[in-house]
Design a protein around this motif. Structure first.
Motif, PDB file in Angstrom:
ATOM      1  N   SER A 121       0.830  -1.210   0.000  1.00 60.07           N
ATOM      2  CA  SER A 121       0.000   0.000   0.000  1.00 60.07           C
ATOM      3  C   SER A 121       0.861   1.257   0.000  1.00 60.07           C
ATOM      4  O   SER A 121       0.598   2.215  -0.745  1.00 60.07           O
ATOM      5  CB  SER A 121      -0.917  -0.013   1.221  1.00 60.07           C
ATOM      6  OG  SER A 121      -1.685   1.164   1.265  1.00 60.07           O
ATOM      7  N   ASP A 122       1.917   1.256   0.805  1.00 55.78           N
ATOM      8  CA  ASP A 122       2.798   2.420   0.873  1.00 55.78           C
ATOM      9  C   ASP A 122       3.554   2.616  -0.437  1.00 55.78           C
ATOM     10  O   ASP A 122       3.775   3.747  -0.876  1.00 55.78           O
ATOM     11  CB  ASP A 122       3.784   2.265   2.034  1.00 55.78           C
ATOM     12  CG  ASP A 122       4.628   3.505   2.239  1.00 55.78           C
ATOM     13  OD1 ASP A 122       4.048   4.584   2.518  1.00 55.78           O
ATOM     14  OD2 ASP A 122       5.862   3.419   2.103  1.00 55.78           O
ATOM     15  N   VAL A 123       3.949   1.510  -1.062  1.00 57.04           N
ATOM     16  CA  VAL A 123       4.611   1.603  -2.366  1.00 57.04           C
ATOM     17  C   VAL A 123       3.709   2.323  -3.363  1.00 57.04           C
ATOM     18  O   VAL A 123       4.130   3.261  -4.063  1.00 57.04           O
ATOM     19  CB  VAL A 123       4.977   0.203  -2.896  1.00 57.04           C
ATOM     20  CG1 VAL A 123       5.383   0.269  -4.375  1.00 57.04           C
ATOM     21  CG2 VAL A 123       6.107  -0.403  -2.083  1.00 57.04           C
ATOM     22  N   MET A 124       2.451   1.888  -3.431  1.00 56.17           N
ATOM     23  CA  MET A 124       1.556   2.466  -4.427  1.00 56.17           C
ATOM     24  C   MET A 124       1.271   3.936  -4.136  1.00 56.17           C
ATOM     25  O   MET A 124       1.229   4.760  -5.062  1.00 56.17           O
ATOM     26  CB  MET A 124       0.252   1.664  -4.472  1.00 56.17           C
ATOM     27  CG  MET A 124       0.426   0.211  -4.898  1.00 56.17           C
ATOM     28  SD  MET A 124       1.424  -0.015  -6.403  1.00 56.17           S
ATOM     29  CE  MET A 124       0.451   0.879  -7.607  1.00 56.17           C
ATOM     30  N   MET A 125       1.094   4.292  -2.872  1.00 51.39           N
ATOM     31  CA  MET A 125       0.828   5.687  -2.558  1.00 51.39           C
ATOM     32  C   MET A 125       2.046   6.560  -2.826  1.00 51.39           C
ATOM     33  O   MET A 125       1.917   7.699  -3.282  1.00 51.39           O
ATOM     34  CB  MET A 125       0.374   5.822  -1.102  1.00 51.39           C
ATOM     35  CG  MET A 125      -0.980   5.196  -0.813  1.00 51.39           C
ATOM     36  SD  MET A 125      -2.281   5.647  -1.999  1.00 51.39           S
ATOM     37  CE  MET A 125      -2.395   7.411  -1.778  1.00 51.39           C
ATOM     38  N   THR A 126       3.232   6.028  -2.564  1.00 54.30           N
ATOM     39  CA  THR A 126       4.454   6.769  -2.884  1.00 54.30           C
ATOM     40  C   THR A 126       4.531   7.019  -4.384  1.00 54.30           C
ATOM     41  O   THR A 126       4.854   8.131  -4.834  1.00 54.30           O
ATOM     42  CB  THR A 126       5.698   5.992  -2.418  1.00 54.30           C
ATOM     43  OG1 THR A 126       5.642   5.839  -1.005  1.00 54.30           O
ATOM     44  CG2 THR A 126       6.977   6.722  -2.804  1.00 54.30           C
ATOM     45  N   CYS A 127       4.225   6.007  -5.162  1.00 53.75           N
ATOM     46  CA  CYS A 127       4.322   6.139  -6.620  1.00 53.75           C
ATOM     47  C   CYS A 127       3.265   7.085  -7.171  1.00 53.75           C
ATOM     48  O   CYS A 127       3.524   7.826  -8.131  1.00 53.75           O
ATOM     49  CB  CYS A 127       4.205   4.760  -7.273  1.00 53.75           C
ATOM     50  SG  CYS A 127       5.638   3.706  -6.953  1.00 53.75           S
ATOM     51  N   VAL A 128       2.086   7.097  -6.580  1.00 50.72           N
ATOM     52  CA  VAL A 128       1.018   7.969  -7.050  1.00 50.72           C
ATOM     53  C   VAL A 128       1.280   9.426  -6.674  1.00 50.72           C
ATOM     54  O   VAL A 128       1.029  10.337  -7.469  1.00 50.72           O
ATOM     55  CB  VAL A 128      -0.337   7.502  -6.481  1.00 50.72           C
ATOM     56  CG1 VAL A 128      -1.418   8.552  -6.723  1.00 50.72           C
ATOM     57  CG2 VAL A 128      -0.742   6.180  -7.106  1.00 50.72           C
ATOM     58  N   LEU A 129       1.815   9.655  -5.466  1.00 51.54           N
ATOM     59  CA  LEU A 129       1.895  11.015  -4.938  1.00 51.54           C
ATOM     60  C   LEU A 129       3.261  11.668  -5.086  1.00 51.54           C
ATOM     61  O   LEU A 129       3.362  12.895  -4.978  1.00 51.54           O
ATOM     62  CB  LEU A 129       1.503  11.007  -3.452  1.00 51.54           C
ATOM     63  CG  LEU A 129       0.070  10.568  -3.145  1.00 51.54           C
ATOM     64  CD1 LEU A 129      -0.141  10.495  -1.634  1.00 51.54           C
ATOM     65  CD2 LEU A 129      -0.944  11.502  -3.785  1.00 51.54           C
ATOM     66  N   GLN A 130       4.314  10.884  -5.297  1.00 52.25           N
ATOM     67  CA  GLN A 130       5.655  11.461  -5.320  1.00 52.25           C
ATOM     68  C   GLN A 130       6.320  11.280  -6.686  1.00 52.25           C
ATOM     69  O   GLN A 130       5.670  10.861  -7.644  1.00 52.25           O
ATOM     70  CB  GLN A 130       6.491  10.845  -4.194  1.00 52.25           C
ATOM     71  CG  GLN A 130       5.911  11.114  -2.804  1.00 52.25           C
ATOM     72  CD  GLN A 130       6.818  10.640  -1.681  1.00 52.25           C
ATOM     73  OE1 GLN A 130       8.039  10.656  -1.796  1.00 52.25           O
ATOM     74  NE2 GLN A 130       6.211  10.206  -0.573  1.00 52.25           N
ATOM     75  N   SER A 131       7.589  11.584  -6.731  1.00 47.49           N
ATOM     76  CA  SER A 131       8.305  11.583  -8.003  1.00 47.49           C
ATOM     77  C   SER A 131       8.623  10.173  -8.472  1.00 47.49           C
ATOM     78  O   SER A 131       8.521   9.200  -7.715  1.00 47.49           O
ATOM     79  CB  SER A 131       9.618  12.364  -7.851  1.00 47.49           C
ATOM     80  OG  SER A 131      10.493  11.670  -6.959  1.00 47.49           O
ATOM     81  N   GLU A 132       9.034  10.081  -9.717  1.00 49.25           N
ATOM     82  CA  GLU A 132       9.424   8.781 -10.266  1.00 49.25           C
ATOM     83  C   GLU A 132      10.583   8.185  -9.491  1.00 49.25           C
ATOM     84  O   GLU A 132      10.588   6.985  -9.180  1.00 49.25           O
ATOM     85  CB  GLU A 132       9.793   8.924 -11.741  1.00 49.25           C
ATOM     86  CG  GLU A 132      10.219   7.618 -12.399  1.00 49.25           C
ATOM     87  CD  GLU A 132      10.564   7.784 -13.862  1.00 49.25           C
ATOM     88  OE1 GLU A 132      11.754   7.627 -14.222  1.00 49.25           O
ATOM     89  OE2 GLU A 132       9.638   8.068 -14.650  1.00 49.25           O
ATOM     90  N   SER A 133      11.571   8.987  -9.151  1.00 45.02           N
ATOM     91  CA  SER A 133      12.722   8.458  -8.416  1.00 45.02           C
ATOM     92  C   SER A 133      12.315   7.970  -7.029  1.00 45.02           C
ATOM     93  O   SER A 133      12.802   6.934  -6.553  1.00 45.02           O
ATOM     94  CB  SER A 133      13.827   9.518  -8.306  1.00 45.02           C
ATOM     95  OG  SER A 133      13.372  10.658  -7.593  1.00 45.02           O
ATOM     96  N   ALA A 134      11.407   8.714  -6.360  1.00 49.20           N
ATOM     97  CA  ALA A 134      10.928   8.277  -5.048  1.00 49.20           C
ATOM     98  C   ALA A 134      10.173   6.956  -5.173  1.00 49.20           C
ATOM     99  O   ALA A 134      10.294   6.067  -4.319  1.00 49.20           O
ATOM    100  CB  ALA A 134      10.033   9.352  -4.436  1.00 49.20           C
TER     101      ALA A 134
END
Length: 269
Positions: A121-134
């Motif tokens: 879940s955290d992976v997906m939210m990071t990818c949706v809300l933050q940069s490509e590198s993050a």
């Protein structure tokens, strides 16, 4: 004399027919399906989050009547069926809260677990809300967890299942790839992010399959079943990010349960 022979012959034929019928009965009974005691364990991919039609008594576990365990039980009429899978479950939740129905008479167990431990879940939210590198960094952190920590946690679950249900056939189901690369999504994540997320799903499935095999369990990959039905395909069986019902995001739809998970489980049960 001739009449006597006819009567004798008729009696012999009748006796033979009766013996054939009596003799056939045990054989027919022997082919009848044995009763099955089935327990469904795991996380939201087994409870049916995203499929709708939830059992209100299941509360936050969100057990759906359209989830593959319920669909299989409805079509196979097991002698007993316990559905303890729960949304958000990690490996320690399965061992602490879901194994109660297991016993020496349990014949069949299904389970999906490991994605929440790896921080899906955290992976997906990071990818949706933050940069490509993050996003890619977070994916790599999850893969490192899968390599270093998850195998031991899976061993704990699989060992506990065997201890409580030593004779059961255990079917461990994996997770789908989430994106059709080069598909029809014009907005959202970059192709690099989608590629990294698909790779993480493969990485997780490989680890789960290895631990399942080492415990003598059957692993069922759902990747082939979902191929052509990923997010960005023309007929997706997975929810994309859903801001009005965030819990459904990246979970199988009802079609994903019936067309993806159910056939894989059925073929391995």
């Amino acid at each position: 004399m001739r009449l006597t022979r006819i009567v004798t012959l008729s009696s012999t034929l009748l006796l033979g027919a009766l013996l054939a019928v009596v003799g056939a009965a045990p054989a027919q009974a022997g082919t009848a399906a044995a009763p099955v005691d089935y327990v469904a364990l795991g996380d939201s991919y087994s409870s049916g989050v995203g499929a709708g039609d939830y059992d209100s008594a299941s509360g936050d576990c969100k057990r759906s009547n359209r989830a593959y365990p319920k669909l299989w039980a409805a079509s196979n009429a097991p002698s007993s069926f316990a559905f303890t899978a729960c949304s958000g479950a990690r490996t320690n939740d399965v061992t602490a809260n879901q194994l109660g129905p297991l016993n020496s008479g349990t014949d069949l167990v299904s389970v999906t677990v490991g994605g929440n431990d790896a921080g899906f879940s955290d992976v997906m939210m990071t990818c949706v809300l933050q940069s490509e590198s993050a996003c890619i960094n977070r994916v790599n952190q999850a893969k490192a967890y899968v390599d270093a920590t998850l195998p031991g946690r899976l061993d704990s679950v699989y060992g506990a299942i065997r201890a409580k249900a030593p004779a059961a056939r255990v079917v461990v189901l994996g997770y789908p790839r989430f994106y059709k690369l080069g598909g029809g999504c014009l907005l959202g994540l970059s192709e690099n992010e989608r590629t990294a997320i698909n790779g993480a799903a493969d990485h997780l499935n490989t680890a789960v399959a290895k631990r399942a095999a080492d415990h003598g369990y059957t692993f069922g990959s759902v990747v082939p079943a979902f191929t052509g039905h990923e997010i960005c395909s023309s007929a997706p069986w997975l929810h994309s990010v859903n801001w009005t019902n965030i819990g459904d995001s990246y979970h199988p739809t009802a079609a994903g349960q019936s067309g993806g998970y159910l056939p894989v489980f059925r073929s391995n049960a």
